[in-house]
Motif scaffolding. Structure first.
Motif, PDB file in Angstrom:
ATOM      1  N   ARG A  22       0.841  -1.213   0.000  1.00 32.41           N
ATOM      2  CA  ARG A  22       0.000   0.000   0.000  1.00 32.41           C
ATOM      3  C   ARG A  22       0.867   1.251   0.000  1.00 32.41           C
ATOM      4  NH1 ARG A  22      -3.361  -3.265   3.379  1.00 32.41           N
ATOM      5  NH2 ARG A  22      -2.499  -2.393   5.305  1.00 32.41           N
ATOM      6  N   ILE A  23       1.997   1.211   0.692  1.00 31.37           N
ATOM      7  CA  ILE A  23       2.908   2.357   0.696  1.00 31.37           C
ATOM      8  C   ILE A  23       3.489   2.574  -0.696  1.00 31.37           C
ATOM      9  CG2 ILE A  23       5.170   3.143   1.536  1.00 31.37           C
ATOM     10  CD1 ILE A  23       4.448   1.824   4.225  1.00 31.37           C
ATOM     11  N   GLN A  52       1.757  -2.975  10.900  1.00 33.26           N
ATOM     12  CA  GLN A  52       0.756  -2.666   9.890  1.00 33.26           C
ATOM     13  C   GLN A  52       0.040  -1.366  10.227  1.00 33.26           C
ATOM     14  OE1 GLN A  52      -2.074  -5.841   9.818  1.00 33.26           O
ATOM     15  NE2 GLN A  52      -2.504  -5.760  12.001  1.00 33.26           N
ATOM     16  N   GLY A  53      -0.547  -0.746   9.220  1.00 29.25           N
ATOM     17  CA  GLY A  53      -1.253   0.507   9.413  1.00 29.25           C
ATOM     18  C   GLY A  53      -1.788   1.003   8.088  1.00 29.25           C
ATOM     19  N   THR A  54      -2.508   2.098   8.146  1.00 26.17           N
ATOM     20  CA  THR A  54      -3.065   2.729   6.950  1.00 26.17           C
ATOM     21  C   THR A  54      -2.157   3.878   6.533  1.00 26.17           C
ATOM     22  OG1 THR A  54      -5.317   2.182   7.635  1.00 26.17           O
ATOM     23  CG2 THR A  54      -5.055   3.890   5.946  1.00 26.17           C
ATOM     24  N   PRO A  55      -1.435   3.745   5.425  1.00 23.08           N
ATOM     25  CA  PRO A  55      -0.508   4.805   5.031  1.00 23.08           C
ATOM     26  C   PRO A  55      -1.235   6.024   4.466  1.00 23.08           C
ATOM     27  CG  PRO A  55      -0.479   3.020   3.415  1.00 23.08           C
ATOM     28  CD  PRO A  55      -1.364   2.570   4.525  1.00 23.08           C
ATOM     29  N   VAL A  56      -0.730   7.200   4.815  1.00 23.42           N
ATOM     30  CA  VAL A  56      -1.306   8.463   4.330  1.00 23.42           C
ATOM     31  C   VAL A  56      -0.168   9.415   3.976  1.00 23.42           C
ATOM     32  CG1 VAL A  56      -3.456   8.278   5.653  1.00 23.42           C
ATOM     33  CG2 VAL A  56      -1.463   9.381   6.683  1.00 23.42           C
ATOM     34  N   ARG A 116      10.281   6.387  -5.707  1.00 20.64           N
ATOM     35  CA  ARG A 116      10.656   5.238  -4.886  1.00 20.64           C
ATOM     36  C   ARG A 116      10.425   5.589  -3.427  1.00 20.64           C
ATOM     37  NH1 ARG A 116      14.182   3.257  -1.451  1.00 20.64           N
ATOM     38  NH2 ARG A 116      15.598   1.505  -1.777  1.00 20.64           N
ATOM     39  N   ALA A 117       9.788   4.683  -2.699  1.00 16.37           N
ATOM     40  CA  ALA A 117       9.551   4.884  -1.270  1.00 16.37           C
ATOM     41  C   ALA A 117      10.658   4.197  -0.483  1.00 16.37           C
ATOM     42  CB  ALA A 117       8.194   4.322  -0.868  1.00 16.37           C
ATOM     43  N   ARG A 118      11.335   4.944   0.356  1.00 17.00           N
ATOM     44  CA  ARG A 118      12.363   4.364   1.225  1.00 17.00           C
ATOM     45  C   ARG A 118      11.803   4.308   2.648  1.00 17.00           C
ATOM     46  NH1 ARG A 118      18.641   6.167   2.502  1.00 17.00           N
ATOM     47  NH2 ARG A 118      18.809   4.936   4.409  1.00 17.00           N
ATOM     48  N   ASP A 138       3.398   5.983  -5.637  1.00 16.92           N
ATOM     49  CA  ASP A 138       3.208   6.178  -7.076  1.00 16.92           C
ATOM     50  C   ASP A 138       2.058   7.144  -7.350  1.00 16.92           C
ATOM     51  OD1 ASP A 138       4.379   5.331  -9.584  1.00 16.92           O
ATOM     52  OD2 ASP A 138       2.412   4.482 -10.049  1.00 16.92           O
ATOM     53  N   GLU A 139       1.073   7.198  -6.466  1.00 16.82           N
ATOM     54  CA  GLU A 139      -0.004   8.190  -6.609  1.00 16.82           C
ATOM     55  C   GLU A 139       0.531   9.598  -6.350  1.00 16.82           C
ATOM     56  OE1 GLU A 139      -3.382   7.399  -4.188  1.00 16.82           O
ATOM     57  OE2 GLU A 139      -3.522   5.289  -4.782  1.00 16.82           O
ATOM     58  N   ILE A 140       1.345   9.744  -5.311  1.00 23.11           N
ATOM     59  CA  ILE A 140       1.879  11.053  -4.940  1.00 23.11           C
ATOM     60  C   ILE A 140       2.822  11.584  -6.016  1.00 23.11           C
ATOM     61  CG2 ILE A 140       3.358  12.261  -3.273  1.00 23.11           C
ATOM     62  CD1 ILE A 140       2.312  10.244  -1.152  1.00 23.11           C
ATOM     63  N   ALA A 141       3.734  10.735  -6.457  1.00 19.41           N
ATOM     64  CA  ALA A 141       4.722  11.127  -7.470  1.00 19.41           C
ATOM     65  C   ALA A 141       4.997   9.921  -8.348  1.00 19.41           C
ATOM     66  CB  ALA A 141       6.008  11.615  -6.804  1.00 19.41           C
TER      67      ALA A 141
END
Length: 437
Positions: A272-273, A294-298, A285-287, A278-281
């Motif tokens: 999900r992250i 676990q959690g809901t990423p925002v 690449r997410a580091r 990819d939605e944000i930019a």
């Protein structure tokens, strides 16, 4: 869980390991394999590589074959691997067939072998090879190599027996691997440093034998959620071909750093992250830093100018300091840190405040910065090439000396660094700045 430990009476290493298993179980002690599972010992007369369908006579949920490893270049070695043939079946099994793997168990035993190996023994995965392949039960080979001296070595036999009995698999990220030598050097290093657990691995020499169907079966037999390519061991064309096959099979591709960074993050949350990044930019690449569980990423937005100036001033210190926060930062192209971060929804407002505080403190330490109400004021002094030219300084080494803070001589006159500097002021508005000091 019922676990079968199978050896061949004609295999000196297998007999060695089995004997030590018996001794250790007789001695007692805390052994997770024996305490938490039902063990079944089974010995066969022939070579293990020809034991297709042995799970039809040995009722078990997992089969651990204990065996010897032989090599044309003999090196003392302790190895684990799953069986299968990408091409011909020269050493048992069936052509193009893959046995069901047990990645989490191989991962656990590999780690134990690395901790217990006698001096001089190499520990590694081996790539997928030899039989048996006609198995419905997940299995793995644990082996002593590579000559008769090692097969009979009591220190090696005890180390392998302890590594098997101490196995207690944790939650892993099951992977399939591509590229490298028979001993899967990069895949081994990744597994020993992360939760990345490999099932089937295809070496460089057999990349040409792969097709979409075989890659899909590698994933299914390994219960893999992603793949890793050792790109340094492949040509650009070979790596691109594997990437196309993975894309066609819908299998995510992870780099070594991504596998290591996932840490204790739940796999579904990590996906999900990645999707949110990819939605944000798109293409970023997410580091992962201190995010776990676990959690809901925002998305978590931080003042763009503040982030950009901090990254310019002390990029390494900034990124390293993020390791202490439950955050993922995004990078894209030459931009090492984008101003939008990712955190979990329940801590997102605190996270934005913590990143802002980090940026302000780093800039106050590393830059000529002062606080003016709700503004962080940055004063920057830089070398001005136009001023240098007006004073007769030619481009080249003298420019570099002035930029480095050294005076130069031109036509009998001294030009000091102060004479060719320009000063700029940048004001960054941060509401409630005093909270972040």
């Amino acid at each position: 869980m019922r676990i079968a430990l199978i050896n061949s009476r004609v295999d000196a290493a297998g007999v060695n390991i089995r004997d030590h298993l018996g001794v250790l179980l007789t001695e007692g002690g805390r052994w997770p394999l024996a305490d938490d599972h039902e063990l079944v010992f089974h010995e066969v007369a022939g070579r293990l590589i020809y034991q297709d369908r042995i799970d039809e006579e040995v009722d078990a949920d997992l089969i651990i074959f204990i065996s010897r490893h032989a090599s044309a270049q003999p090196v003392p070695a302790l190895t684990v691997h799953v069986t299968g043939n990408y091409e011909a079946a020269d050493l048992g099994g069936e052509p193009g067939a893959l046995a069901p793997a047990a990645p989490a168990w191989m991962h656990a035993i590999l780690g134990n072998l690395a901790a217990r190996a006698p001096e001089g023994y190499r520990v590694s995965y081996e790539v997928t090879h030899h039989g048996p392949t006609a198995l419905a039960t997940p299995s793995l080979f644990v082996e002593i190599g590579s000559t008769a001296a090692e097969w009979a070595d009591p220190a090696a036999g005890r180390a392998v027996a302890e590594s098997i009995l101490a196995a207690a698999p944790q939650e892993t990220i099951n992977l399939i691997g591509f590229g490298g030598t028979h001993y899967a050097v990069r895949q081994t290093a990744i597994a020993l440093a992360s939760r990345g657990a490999f099932g089937h691995i295809a070496p460089t020499r057999q990349i040409g034998a792969l097709d979409l169907d075989l890659v899909r079966r590698m994933r299914e037999a390994s219960r893999a959620v992603a793949a890793y390519i050792d790109k340094k061991s492949l040509s650009a064309d070979e790596a691109a071909r594997v990437e196309r096959l993975l894309d066609g099979a819908g299998i995510p591709l992870l780099t070594e750093s991504e596998i290591r960074e996932i840490g204790d993050l739940e796999w579904a949350t990590y996906l999900r992250i990645r999707a949110l990044a990819d939605e944000i930019a798109p293409g970023s690449r997410a580091r992962i830093h201190g995010l776990a569980g676990q959690g809901t990423p925002v998305p978590v937005d931080v003042n763009r100018d503040l982030v950009e100036e901090t990254a310019k001033s002390d990029k390494t210190g900034f990124i390293t300091a993020l390791d202490g926060l439950p955050v993922a930062h995004l990078s894209k192209g030459s931009t090492e840190v984008l101003p939008t971060f990712i955190g979990f929804v329940y801590g997102s407002s605190r996270l934005a405040s913590d990143i802002t505080t980090l940026c302000v403190k780093l800039l106050l330490i590393s830059e000529d910065a002062v606080i003016d109400g709700d503004h962080l004021v940055l004063r920057k002094v830089r070398f001005d090439p136009e001023k240098a030219r007006r004073l007769g300084v030619p481009r080249g080494p003298l420019f570099a000396m002035l930029a480095g803070g050294k005076a130069v001589e031109i036509g009998g006159q001294t030009v000091t660094p102060d004479a060719v500097q320009a000063t700029s002021i940048k004001r960054i508005h941060i509401p409630g700045l005093e909270r972040y000091i």
